[in-house]
Write a protein that holds these residues in place. Structure first.
Motif, PDB file in Angstrom:
ATOM      1  N   TRP A 126       0.831  -1.200   0.000  1.00  0.00           N
ATOM      2  CA  TRP A 126       0.000   0.000   0.000  1.00  0.00           C
ATOM      3  C   TRP A 126       0.871   1.259   0.000  1.00  0.00           C
ATOM      4  N   ILE A 127       1.937   1.245   0.782  1.00  0.00           N
ATOM      5  CA  ILE A 127       2.853   2.385   0.818  1.00  0.00           C
ATOM      6  C   ILE A 127       3.507   2.585  -0.546  1.00  0.00           C
ATOM      7  N   VAL A 128       3.930   1.481  -1.165  1.00  0.00           N
ATOM      8  CA  VAL A 128       4.520   1.562  -2.503  1.00  0.00           C
ATOM      9  C   VAL A 128       3.506   2.130  -3.491  1.00  0.00           C
ATOM     10  N   GLY A 129       2.251   1.699  -3.390  1.00  0.00           N
ATOM     11  CA  GLY A 129       1.208   2.200  -4.277  1.00  0.00           C
ATOM     12  C   GLY A 129       0.956   3.690  -4.098  1.00  0.00           C
ATOM     13  N   VAL A 130       0.961   4.159  -2.854  1.00  0.00           N
ATOM     14  CA  VAL A 130       0.777   5.595  -2.595  1.00  0.00           C
ATOM     15  C   VAL A 130       1.935   6.392  -3.192  1.00  0.00           C
ATOM     16  N   LEU A 131       3.153   5.872  -3.049  1.00  0.00           N
ATOM     17  CA  LEU A 131       4.308   6.540  -3.660  1.00  0.00           C
ATOM     18  C   LEU A 131       4.188   6.575  -5.178  1.00  0.00           C
ATOM     19  N   LEU A 132       3.680   5.499  -5.761  1.00  0.00           N
ATOM     20  CA  LEU A 132       3.443   5.474  -7.204  1.00  0.00           C
ATOM     21  C   LEU A 132       2.432   6.545  -7.612  1.00  0.00           C
ATOM     22  N   PHE A 133       1.413   6.730  -6.773  1.00  0.00           N
ATOM     23  CA  PHE A 133       0.411   7.765  -7.048  1.00  0.00           C
ATOM     24  C   PHE A 133       1.078   9.138  -7.127  1.00  0.00           C
ATOM     25  N   PHE A 134       1.940   9.435  -6.166  1.00  0.00           N
ATOM     26  CA  PHE A 134       2.611  10.740  -6.156  1.00  0.00           C
ATOM     27  C   PHE A 134       3.568  10.884  -7.340  1.00  0.00           C
ATOM     28  N   VAL A 135       4.207   9.800  -7.735  1.00  0.00           N
ATOM     29  CA  VAL A 135       5.108   9.853  -8.892  1.00  0.00           C
ATOM     30  C   VAL A 135       4.318  10.161 -10.162  1.00  0.00           C
ATOM     31  N   ILE A 136       3.152   9.514 -10.321  1.00  0.00           N
ATOM     32  CA  ILE A 136       2.313   9.778 -11.495  1.00  0.00           C
ATOM     33  C   ILE A 136       1.841  11.227 -11.507  1.00  0.00           C
ATOM     34  N   LEU A 137       1.441  11.737 -10.351  1.00  0.00           N
ATOM     35  CA  LEU A 137       1.049  13.150 -10.271  1.00  0.00           C
ATOM     36  C   LEU A 137       2.227  14.064 -10.614  1.00  0.00           C
ATOM     37  N   GLY A 138       3.422  13.706 -10.150  1.00  0.00           N
ATOM     38  CA  GLY A 138       4.614  14.485 -10.472  1.00  0.00           C
ATOM     39  C   GLY A 138       4.917  14.475 -11.957  1.00  0.00           C
ATOM     40  N   LEU A 139       4.723  13.325 -12.593  1.00  0.00           N
ATOM     41  CA  LEU A 139       4.934  13.249 -14.040  1.00  0.00           C
ATOM     42  C   LEU A 139       3.936  14.131 -14.784  1.00  0.00           C
ATOM     43  N   GLY A 140       2.690  14.139 -14.310  1.00  0.00           N
ATOM     44  CA  GLY A 140       1.694  14.992 -14.940  1.00  0.00           C
ATOM     45  C   GLY A 140       2.023  16.463 -14.784  1.00  0.00           C
ATOM     46  N   PHE A 141       2.492  16.843 -13.597  1.00  0.00           N
ATOM     47  CA  PHE A 141       2.815  18.247 -13.340  1.00  0.00           C
ATOM     48  C   PHE A 141       4.025  18.707 -14.141  1.00  0.00           C
ATOM     49  N   THR A 142       5.079  17.905 -14.156  1.00  0.00           N
ATOM     50  CA  THR A 142       6.291  18.308 -14.872  1.00  0.00           C
ATOM     51  C   THR A 142       6.098  18.266 -16.387  1.00  0.00           C
ATOM     52  N   GLY A 143       5.259  17.350 -16.856  1.00  0.00           N
ATOM     53  CA  GLY A 143       5.026  17.275 -18.295  1.00  0.00           C
ATOM     54  C   GLY A 143       4.154  18.388 -18.838  1.00  0.00           C
ATOM     55  N   TYR A 144       3.382  19.021 -17.951  1.00  0.00           N
ATOM     56  CA  TYR A 144       2.436  20.052 -18.388  1.00  0.00           C
ATOM     57  C   TYR A 144       3.141  21.278 -18.960  1.00  0.00           C
ATOM     58  N   LEU A 145       4.336  21.578 -18.462  1.00  0.00           N
ATOM     59  CA  LEU A 145       5.059  22.767 -18.923  1.00  0.00           C
ATOM     60  C   LEU A 145       5.727  22.568 -20.272  1.00  0.00           C
ATOM     61  N   LEU A 146       6.035  21.347 -20.630  1.00  0.00           N
ATOM     62  CA  LEU A 146       6.926  21.082 -21.761  1.00  0.00           C
ATOM     63  C   LEU A 146       6.455  21.646 -23.100  1.00  0.00           C
ATOM     64  N   PRO A 147       5.148  21.708 -23.402  1.00  0.00           N
ATOM     65  CA  PRO A 147       4.754  22.336 -24.683  1.00  0.00           C
ATOM     66  C   PRO A 147       5.095  23.814 -24.768  1.00  0.00           C
ATOM     67  N   TRP A 148       5.319  24.453 -23.629  1.00  0.00           N
ATOM     68  CA  TRP A 148       5.749  25.858 -23.539  1.00  0.00           C
ATOM     69  C   TRP A 148       4.771  26.799 -24.249  1.00  0.00           C
ATOM     70  N   ASP A 149       3.482  26.622 -23.954  1.00  0.00           N
ATOM     71  CA  ASP A 149       2.484  27.570 -24.433  1.00  0.00           C
ATOM     72  C   ASP A 149       1.981  28.399 -23.248  1.00  0.00           C
ATOM     73  N   ASN A 150       1.058  29.301 -23.503  1.00  0.00           N
ATOM     74  CA  ASN A 150       0.600  30.206 -22.448  1.00  0.00           C
ATOM     75  C   ASN A 150      -0.052  29.458 -21.287  1.00  0.00           C
ATOM     76  N   LYS A 151      -0.890  28.485 -21.625  1.00  0.00           N
ATOM     77  CA  LYS A 151      -1.579  27.738 -20.581  1.00  0.00           C
ATOM     78  C   LYS A 151      -0.590  27.000 -19.692  1.00  0.00           C
ATOM     79  N   ALA A 152       0.399  26.368 -20.319  1.00  0.00           N
ATOM     80  CA  ALA A 152       1.401  25.631 -19.549  1.00  0.00           C
ATOM     81  C   ALA A 152       2.233  26.583 -18.689  1.00  0.00           C
ATOM     82  N   TYR A 153       2.575  27.742 -19.247  1.00  0.00           N
ATOM     83  CA  TYR A 153       3.414  28.708 -18.530  1.00  0.00           C
ATOM     84  C   TYR A 153       2.734  29.186 -17.247  1.00  0.00           C
ATOM     85  N   PHE A 154       1.510  29.670 -17.377  1.00  0.00           N
ATOM     86  CA  PHE A 154       0.837  30.259 -16.218  1.00  0.00           C
ATOM     87  C   PHE A 154       0.377  29.187 -15.228  1.00  0.00           C
ATOM     88  N   ALA A 155       0.021  28.006 -15.718  1.00  0.00           N
ATOM     89  CA  ALA A 155      -0.342  26.917 -14.816  1.00  0.00           C
ATOM     90  C   ALA A 155       0.862  26.492 -13.974  1.00  0.00           C
TER      91      ALA A 155
END
Length: 224
Positions: A126-155
């Protein structure tokens, strides 16, 4: 020909016992949809892994064209979508897959929680699964900026301000993500790319390996 190749490898490294240990195990009846319609809820974990594999493969393709600097990031994404064969499809898969994998992981977590599958002896998994959840959220957050458009910048700017508001470690966390710049800039994009492509995937692979080993050792939890 493939059989001859398999026999040649098997004769030298004895593949059969390894393959049997990985693949030949009985699936409990309560997780088989052919016997119980409610067993579909046990498919959420496998579906999450399936979408994760799609994300990895599509992400590998995207990195062949993406340029992680503020001058060329948006142009490289535009080129990928408009000029590269099937590039728009692959980017679309990666873009929407990020949302799908988060939803599927949330449903999988709900299934585990409400069926009590986190209890002894599966607390560590369960602890490993919770850590996986945070890693997936981190991937979503860091990937959001990469297109480098206005929405990604301000978000991302909002996200960094939230990170900076974290008690005690807020300033260090913002510096880790954005560098020493006060606004989202070249250092931020470079760091987000590195975290998204190298650091978090390395953690993801390690946690997935631990998750699968624990599932194999402990088995699939029974119904309520």
């Amino acid at each position: 020909m493939l059989q001859k190749l398999y026999d040649w490898v098997d004769e030298r490294v004895d593949v059969n016992p390894i393959w049997r240990d990985i693949a030949d195990h009985e699936v409990p009846e309560h997780v088989n949809p052919a016997y119980h319609f409610s067993a579909f809820v046990y498919c959420f974990g496998g579906l999450t892994f399936f979408v994760t594999v799609i994300q990895i493969l599509s992400g590998m393709f995207l990195t062949m064209y993406y340029v992680p600097d503020i001058e060329n990031a948006w142009n490289s994404v535009y080129y990928l979508q408009m000029e590269v064969a099937h590039g728009q499809i692959v980017r679309g898969m990666h873009h929407w897959g990020a949302s799908v994998v988060t939803v599927m992981l949330f449903l999988h977590t709900l299934r585990v929680f409400f069926q009590g599958a986190y209890k002894k002896p599966r607390e560590l998994n369960w602890i490993v699964g919770v850590l996986l959840f945070f890693v997936i959220l981190g991937l979503g957050f860091t990937g959001y900026l990469l297109p480098w458009d206005n929405k990604a910048y301000f978000a991302t700017q909002v996200g960094l301000e939230i990170a900076a508001a974290t008690p005690v470690i807020g300033d260090m966390l913002r510096t880790l993500l954005a560098g020493d710049q006060s606004i989202v800039g070249a250092q931020t994009l470079t760091r987000f790319f590195a975290i998204h492509v190298f650091f978090l995937p390395a953690v993801l692979f390690g946690l997935l390996g631990a998750h699968f080993i624990l599932i194999r050792r402990q088995g699939i939890s029974g119904p309520l």
